[in-house]
Design a protein around this motif. Structure first.
Motif, PDB file in Angstrom:
ATOM      1  N   ASN A 154      32.513  39.672  31.161  1.00  0.00           N
ATOM      2  CA  ASN A 154      32.448  39.592  32.620  1.00  0.00           C
ATOM      3  C   ASN A 154      32.672  40.981  33.207  1.00  0.00           C
ATOM      4  O   ASN A 154      33.539  41.719  32.743  1.00  0.00           O
ATOM      5  CB  ASN A 154      33.534  38.621  33.130  1.00  0.00           C
ATOM      6  CG  ASN A 154      33.776  38.769  34.617  1.00  0.00           C
ATOM      7  OD1 ASN A 154      32.870  38.613  35.425  1.00  0.00           O
ATOM      8  ND2 ASN A 154      35.018  39.102  34.977  1.00  0.00           N
ATOM      9  N   ALA A 155      31.906  41.328  34.221  1.00  0.00           N
ATOM     10  CA  ALA A 155      31.970  42.674  34.790  1.00  0.00           C
ATOM     11  C   ALA A 155      32.607  42.745  36.165  1.00  0.00           C
ATOM     12  O   ALA A 155      32.741  43.833  36.723  1.00  0.00           O
ATOM     13  CB  ALA A 155      30.555  43.256  34.874  1.00  0.00           C
ATOM     14  N   TRP A 156      33.017  41.599  36.741  1.00  0.00           N
ATOM     15  CA  TRP A 156      33.487  41.586  38.127  1.00  0.00           C
ATOM     16  C   TRP A 156      34.908  41.025  38.241  1.00  0.00           C
ATOM     17  O   TRP A 156      35.289  40.098  37.517  1.00  0.00           O
ATOM     18  CB  TRP A 156      32.537  40.761  38.989  1.00  0.00           C
ATOM     19  CG  TRP A 156      31.172  41.361  39.040  1.00  0.00           C
ATOM     20  CD1 TRP A 156      30.747  42.384  39.844  1.00  0.00           C
ATOM     21  CD2 TRP A 156      30.041  41.003  38.231  1.00  0.00           C
ATOM     22  NE1 TRP A 156      29.428  42.687  39.592  1.00  0.00           N
ATOM     23  CE2 TRP A 156      28.965  41.855  38.596  1.00  0.00           C
ATOM     24  CE3 TRP A 156      29.833  40.062  37.221  1.00  0.00           C
ATOM     25  CZ2 TRP A 156      27.706  41.793  38.013  1.00  0.00           C
ATOM     26  CZ3 TRP A 156      28.581  39.992  36.618  1.00  0.00           C
ATOM     27  CH2 TRP A 156      27.536  40.846  37.020  1.00  0.00           C
ATOM     28  N   PRO A 157      35.685  41.530  39.186  1.00  0.00           N
ATOM     29  CA  PRO A 157      37.056  41.042  39.375  1.00  0.00           C
ATOM     30  C   PRO A 157      37.133  39.603  39.876  1.00  0.00           C
ATOM     31  O   PRO A 157      38.116  38.906  39.629  1.00  0.00           O
ATOM     32  CB  PRO A 157      37.640  41.992  40.423  1.00  0.00           C
ATOM     33  CG  PRO A 157      36.761  43.200  40.412  1.00  0.00           C
ATOM     34  CD  PRO A 157      35.398  42.707  40.032  1.00  0.00           C
ATOM     35  N   TYR A 158      36.092  39.169  40.581  1.00  0.00           N
ATOM     36  CA  TYR A 158      36.123  37.852  41.221  1.00  0.00           C
ATOM     37  C   TYR A 158      34.935  36.994  40.792  1.00  0.00           C
ATOM     38  O   TYR A 158      33.860  37.505  40.483  1.00  0.00           O
ATOM     39  CB  TYR A 158      36.103  38.001  42.749  1.00  0.00           C
ATOM     40  CG  TYR A 158      37.340  38.662  43.299  1.00  0.00           C
ATOM     41  CD1 TYR A 158      38.423  37.910  43.735  1.00  0.00           C
ATOM     42  CD2 TYR A 158      37.434  40.051  43.360  1.00  0.00           C
ATOM     43  CE1 TYR A 158      39.572  38.521  44.220  1.00  0.00           C
ATOM     44  CE2 TYR A 158      38.581  40.670  43.845  1.00  0.00           C
ATOM     45  CZ  TYR A 158      39.644  39.906  44.268  1.00  0.00           C
ATOM     46  OH  TYR A 158      40.789  40.521  44.725  1.00  0.00           O
ATOM     47  N   VAL A 189      38.618  51.479  38.729  1.00  0.00           N
ATOM     48  CA  VAL A 189      39.053  51.396  40.116  1.00  0.00           C
ATOM     49  C   VAL A 189      40.198  50.385  40.255  1.00  0.00           C
ATOM     50  O   VAL A 189      41.067  50.518  41.117  1.00  0.00           O
ATOM     51  CB  VAL A 189      37.872  51.059  41.050  1.00  0.00           C
ATOM     52  CG1 VAL A 189      38.352  50.734  42.460  1.00  0.00           C
ATOM     53  CG2 VAL A 189      36.902  52.241  41.092  1.00  0.00           C
ATOM     54  N   GLY A 190      40.217  49.379  39.370  1.00  0.00           N
ATOM     55  CA  GLY A 190      41.371  48.467  39.350  1.00  0.00           C
ATOM     56  C   GLY A 190      42.673  49.217  39.132  1.00  0.00           C
ATOM     57  O   GLY A 190      43.695  48.939  39.767  1.00  0.00           O
ATOM     58  N   SER A 192      45.213  53.641  36.592  1.00  0.00           N
ATOM     59  CA  SER A 192      44.866  54.692  37.531  1.00  0.00           C
ATOM     60  C   SER A 192      45.780  54.605  38.739  1.00  0.00           C
ATOM     61  O   SER A 192      46.070  53.555  39.197  1.00  0.00           O
ATOM     62  CB  SER A 192      43.445  54.572  37.983  1.00  0.00           C
ATOM     63  OG  SER A 192      42.621  54.601  36.849  1.00  0.00           O
ATOM     64  N   ALA A 193      46.038  55.646  39.217  1.00  0.00           N
ATOM     65  CA  ALA A 193      46.995  55.600  40.301  1.00  0.00           C
ATOM     66  C   ALA A 193      46.363  55.912  41.618  1.00  0.00           C
ATOM     67  O   ALA A 193      45.353  56.571  41.684  1.00  0.00           O
ATOM     68  CB  ALA A 193      48.077  56.593  40.029  1.00  0.00           C
ATOM     69  N   VAL A 195      38.348  41.490  34.463  1.00  0.00           N
ATOM     70  CA  VAL A 195      37.794  42.833  34.467  1.00  0.00           C
ATOM     71  C   VAL A 195      38.834  43.834  33.986  1.00  0.00           C
ATOM     72  O   VAL A 195      38.491  44.916  33.486  1.00  0.00           O
ATOM     73  CB  VAL A 195      37.267  43.195  35.874  1.00  0.00           C
ATOM     74  CG1 VAL A 195      38.408  43.583  36.813  1.00  0.00           C
ATOM     75  CG2 VAL A 195      36.233  44.294  35.807  1.00  0.00           C
ATOM     76  N   MET A 196      40.124  43.483  34.091  1.00  0.00           N
ATOM     77  CA  MET A 196      41.177  44.366  33.623  1.00  0.00           C
ATOM     78  C   MET A 196      41.513  44.131  32.148  1.00  0.00           C
ATOM     79  O   MET A 196      42.484  44.670  31.634  1.00  0.00           O
ATOM     80  CB  MET A 196      42.433  44.209  34.482  1.00  0.00           C
ATOM     81  CG  MET A 196      42.235  44.581  35.945  1.00  0.00           C
ATOM     82  SD  MET A 196      41.382  46.182  36.207  1.00  0.00           S
ATOM     83  CE  MET A 196      42.553  47.324  35.483  1.00  0.00           C
TER      84      MET A 196
END
Length: 258
Positions: free
Chosen positions: A241-245, A206-207, A9-10, A227-228
């Motif tokens: 896992n659902a979270w970036p951190y 959103v990433g 996504s940009a 998450v990516m």
């Protein structure tokens, strides 16, 4: 979270987003461009973070069956925009988003918007770690998050050349199209509740919005899936896992996958 898995996504500066595929698109057989979870993602940007430290390995599990909750297959193709707004959360470049829900389904636009707002403000999400700020608006948005029945999602995605087969999410020039089936039921690959899976949908898409153009793979058996990562395609030994951190603020990363 395929194309997700899902929110998703940009970076857009007041204009339409560049066309992207979603995390779940990959499962459709659509080839993912080298610079693009799904997706040919937009703008350059993404930061390199240390690889995750090992965690105890876990046994591989089989995908769980999907819940039997009935999800409407088709709707009228019209949408209601959440008449809600919020203050920006996070720090960094501001991205304003609208939330729209297809008419005739048992989800209110306001409820969906409130949930997405909570997801983006979560302590393990992007906003809490300085990767950008996000604001819910009802007009003049930088991107739109639509929740649509499978048939409508297919139509919207096919207009961008993406075959979502009634199952997947996608990204369009306007933003993210979330398949109601994924929003409601989650993913058989995801070892968590549908509500947790909705975090993955939104965080993954959103990433791409904040400039992470490529996907990631599993960093090693028993470690948390980034998450990516296109987790709906399979975990390859990682833990869903659902979270970036992580809880202590470590960014969960993995090898680049094109």
């Amino acid at each position: 979270m395929v194309l997700t898995t899902v929110v998703m996504s940009a970076i857009v500066g007041g204009g339409a987003l560049a066309m992207r595929y979603s995390a779940e698109t990959a499962a459709t057989g659509v080839q993912v461009p080298s610079a693009p979870d799904v997706t040919a993602s937009p703008s350059q940007g993404g930061t390199h973070s240390p690889r995750p430290s090992p965690v105890p390995s876990q046994p591989t599990r089989s995908p769980r069956p999907e819940p039997t909750t009935e999800v409407p297959v088709a709707g009228p193709g019209t949408f209601t925009t959440a008449q809600a707004s919020g203050t920006p959360v996070g720090s960094g470049p501001l991205r304003r988003y609208r939330v729209q829900v297809e008419d005739g389904i048992d989800i209110s636009a306001e409820d969906a918007a409130a949930e997405i707002q909570t997801i983006l403000a979560h302590e393990r999400s992007w906003a809490a770690h300085g990767r950008g700020s996000f604001q819910l608006v009802s007009s003049e948005a930088d991107f739109v998050i639509k929740i649509a029945t499978p048939a409508t999602a297919d139509r919207l995605c096919l207009a961008q050349g993406l075959d979502t087969r009634g199952e997947l999410n996608c990204e369009t020039s306007e933003g993210v199209v979330v398949n109601l089936r994924r929003w409601t039921l989650g993913s058989p690959q995801f070892d968590g509740t549908p509500a947790e899976y909705r975090h993955l949908i939104i965080n993954h898409e959103v990433g791409h919005e904040i400039g992470i153009r490529t996907h990631m793979g599993c960093p090693g058996p028993g470690q948390l899936a980034p998450v990516m990562m296109q987790q709906i395609k399979g975990l390859n030994g990682c833990l869903s896992n659902a979270w970036p951190y992580e809880k202590h603020g470590r960014y969960i990363t993995g090898p680049t996958v094109y």
